[in-house]
Write an enzyme that holds these catalytic residues in place. Structure first.
Site, PDB file in Angstrom:
ATOM      1  CG  HIS A   1      -0.410   0.327   2.513  1.00  0.00           C
ATOM      2  ND1 HIS A   1      -0.028  -0.632   3.429  1.00  0.00           N
ATOM      3  CD2 HIS A   1      -0.160   1.520   3.100  1.00  0.00           C
ATOM      4  CE1 HIS A   1       0.428  -0.043   4.520  1.00  0.00           C
ATOM      5  NE2 HIS A   1       0.356   1.261   4.351  1.00  0.00           N
TER       6      HIS A   1
ATOM      7  CG  ASP B   1       0.015  -3.999   2.797  1.00  0.00           C
ATOM      8  OD1 ASP B   1       0.485  -3.496   1.754  1.00  0.00           O
ATOM      9  OD2 ASP B   1      -0.250  -3.333   3.818  1.00  0.00           O
TER      10      ASP B   1
ATOM     11  CB  SER C   1       2.716   2.012   6.200  1.00  0.00           C
ATOM     12  OG  SER C   1       1.511   2.160   6.897  1.00  0.00           O
TER      13      SER C   1
END
Length: 368
Positions: A84, A136, A234
Protein backbone atom coordinates in the site's frame (compact mmCIF):
# COMPACT_ATOMS: atom_id res chain seq x y z
CA UNK A 1 64.69 -15.02 6.48
CA UNK A 2 63.08 -12.04 8.21
CA UNK A 3 61.17 -13.89 10.93
CA UNK A 4 59.37 -10.80 12.18
CA UNK A 5 58.04 -10.16 8.68
CA UNK A 6 57.06 -13.82 8.34
CA UNK A 7 55.18 -13.73 11.62
CA UNK A 8 53.23 -10.66 10.50
CA UNK A 9 52.39 -12.39 7.21
CA UNK A 10 51.22 -15.45 9.10
CA UNK A 11 48.98 -13.33 11.29
CA UNK A 12 47.59 -11.52 8.26
CA UNK A 13 46.83 -14.88 6.68
CA UNK A 14 44.93 -15.98 9.78
CA UNK A 15 42.91 -12.76 9.86
CA UNK A 16 42.12 -12.92 6.15
CA UNK A 17 41.03 -16.54 6.44
CA UNK A 18 38.78 -15.64 9.35
CA UNK A 19 37.20 -12.78 7.47
CA UNK A 20 36.28 -15.04 4.55
CA UNK A 21 34.68 -17.88 6.51
CA UNK A 22 31.28 -17.03 5.05
CA UNK A 23 32.58 -17.73 1.57
CA UNK A 24 32.82 -15.37 -1.40
CA UNK A 25 29.18 -15.82 -2.39
CA UNK A 26 27.55 -14.87 0.89
CA UNK A 27 26.32 -11.37 1.71
CA UNK A 28 26.56 -10.65 5.42
CA UNK A 29 23.30 -9.37 6.89
CA UNK A 30 21.73 -8.37 10.17
CA UNK A 31 24.92 -7.18 11.88
CA UNK A 32 25.49 -3.71 13.22
CA UNK A 33 28.84 -2.32 12.14
CA UNK A 34 28.61 0.59 14.58
CA UNK A 35 28.97 -0.74 18.10
CA UNK A 36 26.99 1.14 20.77
CA UNK A 37 23.26 0.96 22.54
CA UNK A 38 11.16 4.15 19.86
CA UNK A 39 6.02 6.22 15.29
CA UNK A 40 6.59 5.37 17.02
CA UNK A 41 4.62 6.89 19.89
CA UNK A 42 6.68 7.43 23.05
CA UNK A 43 9.64 5.83 21.33
CA UNK A 44 13.35 6.39 21.85
CA UNK A 45 15.59 8.21 19.39
CA UNK A 46 17.63 5.79 17.29
CA UNK A 47 21.40 6.22 17.15
CA UNK A 48 23.50 6.37 13.93
CA UNK A 49 24.22 2.88 12.66
CA UNK A 50 21.83 1.14 15.04
CA UNK A 51 19.32 0.29 12.30
CA UNK A 52 21.44 0.47 9.15
CA UNK A 53 18.85 -1.48 7.14
CA UNK A 54 16.01 1.02 7.61
CA UNK A 55 14.97 3.00 4.53
CA UNK A 56 12.78 6.08 4.16
CA UNK A 57 10.49 6.12 1.11
CA UNK A 58 9.30 9.39 -0.41
CA UNK A 59 6.67 10.22 -3.02
CA UNK A 60 7.22 13.03 -5.49
CA UNK A 61 4.08 15.18 -5.35
CA UNK A 62 3.79 18.29 -7.55
CA UNK A 63 7.56 18.39 -7.87
CA UNK A 64 8.26 18.08 -4.12
CA UNK A 65 9.31 15.04 -2.10
CA UNK A 66 6.88 14.01 0.63
CA UNK A 67 7.74 11.33 3.18
CA UNK A 68 5.45 8.32 2.79
CA UNK A 69 6.66 5.05 4.32
CA UNK A 70 9.47 2.98 5.71
CA UNK A 71 11.26 -0.01 4.24
CA UNK A 72 14.14 -2.43 4.85
CA UNK A 73 17.31 -3.06 2.84
CA UNK A 74 17.59 -6.75 1.93
CA UNK A 75 20.32 -6.65 -0.72
CA UNK A 76 22.35 -4.11 -2.72
CA UNK A 77 19.42 -3.15 -4.93
CA UNK A 78 16.24 -4.21 -3.11
CA UNK A 79 14.00 -2.55 -0.51
CA UNK A 80 11.26 -4.52 1.26
CA UNK A 81 8.11 -2.52 2.07
CA UNK A 82 4.30 -2.69 2.15
CA UNK A 83 2.35 -2.79 -1.10
CA UNK A 84 0.00 0.00 0.00
CA UNK A 85 3.07 2.27 0.21
CA UNK A 86 3.52 2.11 -3.56
CA UNK A 87 -0.12 2.27 -4.65
CA UNK A 88 -2.55 5.12 -5.19
CA UNK A 89 -6.25 4.88 -5.91
CA UNK A 90 -5.79 4.24 -9.62
CA UNK A 91 -2.92 1.74 -9.35
CA UNK A 92 0.83 1.50 -8.73
CA UNK A 93 2.80 4.71 -8.29
CA UNK A 94 5.09 5.35 -11.29
CA UNK A 95 8.70 4.57 -10.47
CA UNK A 96 9.74 8.13 -11.35
CA UNK A 97 7.69 9.39 -8.38
CA UNK A 98 9.48 7.22 -5.82
CA UNK A 99 12.64 8.15 -3.95
CA UNK A 100 14.54 6.25 -1.25
CA UNK A 101 16.99 7.45 1.42
CA UNK A 102 19.09 4.94 3.37
CA UNK A 103 21.44 5.50 6.29
CA UNK A 104 19.35 8.39 7.64
CA UNK A 105 18.42 8.93 11.29
CA UNK A 106 17.10 12.44 10.51
CA UNK A 107 14.36 12.55 7.92
CA UNK A 108 15.58 15.47 5.83
CA UNK A 109 18.99 16.55 7.17
CA UNK A 110 21.96 15.98 4.92
CA UNK A 111 24.61 13.65 6.31
CA UNK A 112 27.72 11.86 5.16
CA UNK A 113 25.99 8.60 6.14
CA UNK A 114 22.97 9.09 3.87
CA UNK A 115 22.57 7.66 0.39
CA UNK A 116 19.76 8.65 -1.97
CA UNK A 117 18.33 6.40 -4.66
CA UNK A 118 15.74 6.46 -7.39
CA UNK A 119 13.57 3.44 -8.15
CA UNK A 120 13.85 1.37 -11.30
CA UNK A 121 11.03 -1.12 -10.68
CA UNK A 122 8.11 -1.65 -8.28
CA UNK A 123 7.23 -5.30 -7.61
CA UNK A 124 4.01 -5.59 -5.63
CA UNK A 125 2.65 -9.00 -4.66
CA UNK A 126 0.26 -10.07 -7.44
CA UNK A 127 -2.44 -10.92 -4.89
CA UNK A 128 -2.42 -7.52 -3.18
CA UNK A 129 -5.90 -6.28 -2.29
CA UNK A 130 -5.92 -2.66 -1.17
CA UNK A 131 -9.33 -2.72 0.51
CA UNK A 132 -8.49 -5.77 2.65
CA UNK A 133 -4.71 -5.22 3.11
CA UNK A 134 -4.32 -8.73 1.72
CA UNK A 135 -0.79 -9.69 0.62
CA UNK A 136 0.39 -6.22 1.65
CA UNK A 137 4.01 -6.61 0.64
CA UNK A 138 6.20 -5.18 -2.14
CA UNK A 139 9.80 -4.87 -3.30
CA UNK A 140 11.51 -1.83 -4.78
CA UNK A 141 14.38 -2.35 -7.20
CA UNK A 142 16.74 0.61 -7.12
CA UNK A 143 18.29 2.25 -10.17
CA UNK A 144 21.80 2.02 -8.70
CA UNK A 145 23.27 -0.36 -6.14
CA UNK A 146 23.49 0.63 -2.49
CA UNK A 147 27.03 1.03 -1.17
CA UNK A 148 27.31 -0.95 2.06
CA UNK A 149 28.99 1.00 4.88
CA UNK A 150 29.02 1.04 8.68
CA UNK A 151 25.74 2.95 8.53
CA UNK A 152 24.06 1.12 5.64
CA UNK A 153 23.65 -2.66 5.82
CA UNK A 154 21.07 -5.29 4.78
CA UNK A 155 18.86 -7.04 7.32
CA UNK A 156 18.48 -10.81 7.23
CA UNK A 157 15.33 -12.30 5.73
CA UNK A 158 13.37 -14.70 7.92
CA UNK A 159 14.26 -18.01 6.25
CA UNK A 160 13.67 -20.02 9.42
CA UNK A 161 10.47 -21.81 10.43
CA UNK A 162 7.44 -19.65 9.61
CA UNK A 163 5.45 -20.90 12.62
CA UNK A 164 3.84 -18.00 14.56
CA UNK A 165 4.62 -19.84 17.79
CA UNK A 166 8.27 -18.86 17.36
CA UNK A 167 7.45 -15.18 17.86
CA UNK A 168 4.22 -15.08 19.92
CA UNK A 169 5.14 -13.73 23.33
CA UNK A 170 8.48 -12.46 22.02
CA UNK A 171 9.56 -8.83 21.67
CA UNK A 172 10.72 -7.27 18.42
CA UNK A 173 11.91 -3.77 17.58
CA UNK A 174 9.89 -1.39 15.44
CA UNK A 175 11.70 1.47 13.68
CA UNK A 176 10.31 4.44 11.78
CA UNK A 177 9.72 8.14 11.09
CA UNK A 178 5.93 7.92 11.52
CA UNK A 179 3.65 10.28 13.41
CA UNK A 180 4.80 11.11 16.92
CA UNK A 181 2.81 12.08 20.03
CA UNK A 182 2.01 15.47 18.43
CA UNK A 183 0.62 13.73 15.32
CA UNK A 184 3.41 15.14 13.16
CA UNK A 185 5.94 13.20 11.13
CA UNK A 186 8.97 12.54 13.32
CA UNK A 187 12.13 14.19 12.04
CA UNK A 188 14.20 11.77 14.14
CA UNK A 189 14.22 8.03 13.56
CA UNK A 190 12.46 6.30 16.46
CA UNK A 191 12.64 2.78 17.81
CA UNK A 192 10.28 0.92 20.13
CA UNK A 193 10.05 -2.54 21.62
CA UNK A 194 6.73 -4.26 21.01
CA UNK A 195 5.50 -7.77 21.76
CA UNK A 196 3.76 -10.24 19.43
CA UNK A 197 0.37 -11.64 20.50
CA UNK A 198 -1.60 -14.60 19.21
CA UNK A 199 -4.25 -14.06 16.55
CA UNK A 200 -7.22 -14.73 18.88
CA UNK A 201 -6.08 -12.08 21.35
CA UNK A 202 -5.68 -9.60 18.50
CA UNK A 203 -9.15 -10.29 17.06
CA UNK A 204 -10.82 -10.11 20.47
CA UNK A 205 -9.27 -6.69 21.05
CA UNK A 206 -11.17 -5.21 18.07
CA UNK A 207 -13.45 -7.63 16.25
CA UNK A 208 -14.60 -5.04 13.72
CA UNK A 209 -11.08 -4.20 12.49
CA UNK A 210 -9.09 -7.38 12.96
CA UNK A 211 -11.94 -9.87 12.62
CA UNK A 212 -12.50 -8.77 9.03
CA UNK A 213 -8.93 -8.11 7.95
CA UNK A 214 -6.51 -10.37 9.82
CA UNK A 215 -5.36 -13.42 7.85
CA UNK A 216 -2.97 -16.29 8.51
CA UNK A 217 -0.35 -14.32 6.58
CA UNK A 218 -0.37 -11.57 9.22
CA UNK A 219 0.34 -11.22 12.91
CA UNK A 220 -0.29 -8.56 15.56
CA UNK A 221 1.94 -6.83 18.08
CA UNK A 222 1.76 -4.01 20.59
CA UNK A 223 3.96 -2.13 23.03
CA UNK A 224 3.40 -0.61 26.41
CA UNK A 225 0.42 1.73 26.63
CA UNK A 226 0.69 4.40 23.95
CA UNK A 227 3.59 2.79 22.07
CA UNK A 228 2.66 1.65 18.58
CA UNK A 229 3.14 2.11 14.87
CA UNK A 230 1.36 5.05 13.27
CA UNK A 231 0.82 6.82 9.96
CA UNK A 232 4.16 6.90 8.15
CA UNK A 233 5.52 3.76 9.77
CA UNK A 234 3.84 1.57 7.13
CA UNK A 235 6.27 -0.61 5.23
CA UNK A 236 8.87 -0.51 7.99
CA UNK A 237 10.14 -3.71 9.54
CA UNK A 238 9.68 -5.47 12.85
CA UNK A 239 13.10 -6.86 13.69
CA UNK A 240 14.10 -9.77 15.93
CA UNK A 241 17.56 -10.54 17.24
CA UNK A 242 18.32 -14.24 16.80
CA UNK A 243 21.71 -15.41 18.07
CA UNK A 244 23.27 -12.01 17.51
CA UNK A 245 21.82 -11.31 14.05
CA UNK A 246 18.82 -9.17 13.18
CA UNK A 247 16.02 -10.62 11.06
CA UNK A 248 12.96 -8.91 9.58
CA UNK A 249 9.82 -10.93 10.35
CA UNK A 250 7.10 -8.29 9.95
CA UNK A 251 6.22 -5.39 7.64
CA UNK A 252 3.90 -2.74 9.12
CA UNK A 253 0.56 -3.09 7.33
CA UNK A 254 -2.28 -1.38 9.23
CA UNK A 255 -3.54 -0.14 12.61
CA UNK A 256 -7.13 0.89 13.42
CA UNK A 257 -7.90 4.62 13.30
CA UNK A 258 -8.90 6.79 16.20
CA UNK A 259 -12.63 7.43 16.10
CA UNK A 260 -13.55 10.18 13.66
CA UNK A 261 -10.05 10.53 12.23
CA UNK A 262 -7.68 8.90 9.77
CA UNK A 263 -4.89 8.81 12.33
CA UNK A 264 -3.63 5.70 14.11
CA UNK A 265 -4.99 4.70 17.50
CA UNK A 266 -1.84 3.99 19.57
CA UNK A 267 -3.89 1.94 22.03
CA UNK A 268 -4.68 -0.63 19.33
CA UNK A 269 -2.60 -3.53 18.04
CA UNK A 270 -0.55 -3.12 14.85
CA UNK A 271 -1.03 -5.69 12.09
CA UNK A 272 2.09 -6.87 10.26
CA UNK A 273 2.51 -8.77 7.02
CA UNK A 274 4.38 -11.93 8.00
CA UNK A 275 7.57 -11.96 5.89
CA UNK A 276 8.14 -15.65 6.63
CA UNK A 277 4.97 -16.55 4.71
CA UNK A 278 6.24 -14.82 1.56
CA UNK A 279 9.76 -16.18 1.26
CA UNK A 280 9.07 -18.24 -1.86
CA UNK A 281 7.81 -15.11 -3.61
CA UNK A 282 10.65 -12.89 -2.30
CA UNK A 283 13.29 -15.41 -3.39
CA UNK A 284 12.25 -14.87 -7.01
CA UNK A 285 13.50 -11.30 -6.94
CA UNK A 286 16.43 -11.01 -4.51
CA UNK A 287 20.11 -11.83 -4.74
CA UNK A 288 20.53 -15.46 -3.61
CA UNK A 289 23.58 -14.40 -1.60
CA UNK A 290 21.31 -12.86 1.05
CA UNK A 291 19.39 -16.07 1.69
CA UNK A 292 20.52 -17.94 4.76
CA UNK A 293 21.06 -21.61 4.08
CA UNK A 294 21.75 -24.32 6.64
CA UNK A 295 25.48 -24.77 6.51
CA UNK A 296 28.44 -26.01 8.48
CA UNK A 297 30.41 -22.89 7.60
CA UNK A 298 31.90 -21.11 10.59
CA UNK A 299 30.56 -17.58 10.88
CA UNK A 300 32.95 -15.13 12.51
CA UNK A 301 32.50 -11.38 12.94
CA UNK A 302 35.97 -10.32 11.87
CA UNK A 303 35.59 -6.72 13.03
CA UNK A 304 34.40 -7.78 16.48
CA UNK A 305 37.28 -10.24 16.98
CA UNK A 306 40.04 -7.98 15.70
CA UNK A 307 40.41 -6.10 19.05
CA UNK A 308 41.52 -9.40 20.64
CA UNK A 309 44.81 -8.96 18.80
CA UNK A 310 47.41 -6.48 20.00
CA UNK A 311 48.69 -5.45 16.59
CA UNK A 312 51.43 -3.33 18.17
CA UNK A 313 53.24 -6.28 19.73
CA UNK A 314 51.92 -9.46 18.13
CA UNK A 315 54.22 -11.60 15.99
CA UNK A 316 57.48 -10.30 17.46
CA UNK A 317 60.18 -12.05 19.51
CA UNK A 318 63.31 -11.22 21.44
CA UNK A 319 66.66 -11.66 19.67
CA UNK A 320 67.90 -13.11 22.98
CA UNK A 321 65.86 -16.24 22.25
CA UNK A 322 67.91 -17.01 19.16
CA UNK A 323 70.83 -19.44 19.59
CA UNK A 324 73.72 -20.32 17.28
CA UNK A 325 72.31 -18.13 14.55
CA UNK A 326 69.19 -20.28 14.25
CA UNK A 327 65.67 -18.82 14.41
CA UNK A 328 64.00 -19.26 17.80
CA UNK A 329 60.91 -21.37 18.32
CA UNK A 330 57.75 -19.37 17.75
CA UNK A 331 56.97 -18.04 21.24
CA UNK A 332 53.20 -17.82 20.73
CA UNK A 333 52.71 -21.57 20.45
CA UNK A 334 51.83 -23.51 23.60
CA UNK A 335 50.15 -26.62 25.01
CA UNK A 336 46.88 -26.80 26.92
CA UNK A 337 45.98 -29.63 29.31
CA UNK A 338 42.35 -30.57 28.71
CA UNK A 339 39.58 -33.00 29.55
CA UNK A 340 38.93 -33.46 25.84
CA UNK A 341 39.80 -36.37 23.56
CA UNK A 342 43.45 -35.31 23.59
CA UNK A 343 45.48 -34.88 26.78
CA UNK A 344 47.42 -32.02 25.25
CA UNK A 345 46.32 -29.51 22.64
CA UNK A 346 48.41 -27.02 20.71
CA UNK A 347 47.17 -23.46 21.19
CA UNK A 348 48.29 -20.09 19.88
CA UNK A 349 48.60 -17.07 22.17
CA UNK A 350 46.93 -14.04 20.57
CA UNK A 351 47.01 -11.61 23.51
CA UNK A 352 47.80 -11.42 27.21
CA UNK A 353 44.43 -13.02 27.97
CA UNK A 354 43.41 -15.16 24.99
CA UNK A 355 44.67 -18.24 23.20
CA UNK A 356 43.03 -20.10 20.33
CA UNK A 357 42.95 -23.82 19.71
CA UNK A 358 40.85 -26.60 18.20
CA UNK A 359 37.29 -26.59 19.53
CA UNK A 360 37.14 -30.40 19.39
CA UNK A 361 40.05 -30.58 21.80
CA UNK A 362 38.42 -28.58 24.58
CA UNK A 363 34.74 -29.06 23.99
CA UNK A 364 34.34 -30.68 27.41
CA UNK A 365 36.20 -27.87 29.14
CA UNK A 366 39.89 -27.43 29.87
CA UNK A 367 41.56 -27.87 33.23
CA UNK A 368 44.26 -25.29 32.63
Amino acid sequence: MNWELLSVLLLSSVLCTTSQTLGPNRLACGKRRVKSIHLIHNGVDAKPGHWPWHAAIFHRVRGKLEYACGGSIIDEETILTAAHCVFVENGPIPEARLFVRVGAIHLTEESEYVQEHTVDEVIAHPGYNASMFKHDIALLKLTNNITMTEFVQPVCLWTMDDSPELIVGKNGTLVGFGLNEQDTVSQQLKQATIGVVDALTCIQSDRVSFGNLLTSDMFCATGQRGISACNGDSGGGLFFNVEGKWFVRGVVSFIPFRRGTKLCDPLKYTAFTDVAKYMEWIELFVNSRVLRFDTNELEVDYEEKLPLFNLNTCGTYSEALAANGKPPPLPWFGLAVTDGPEALCVVTLISEWYAVGAASCIKDGGKE
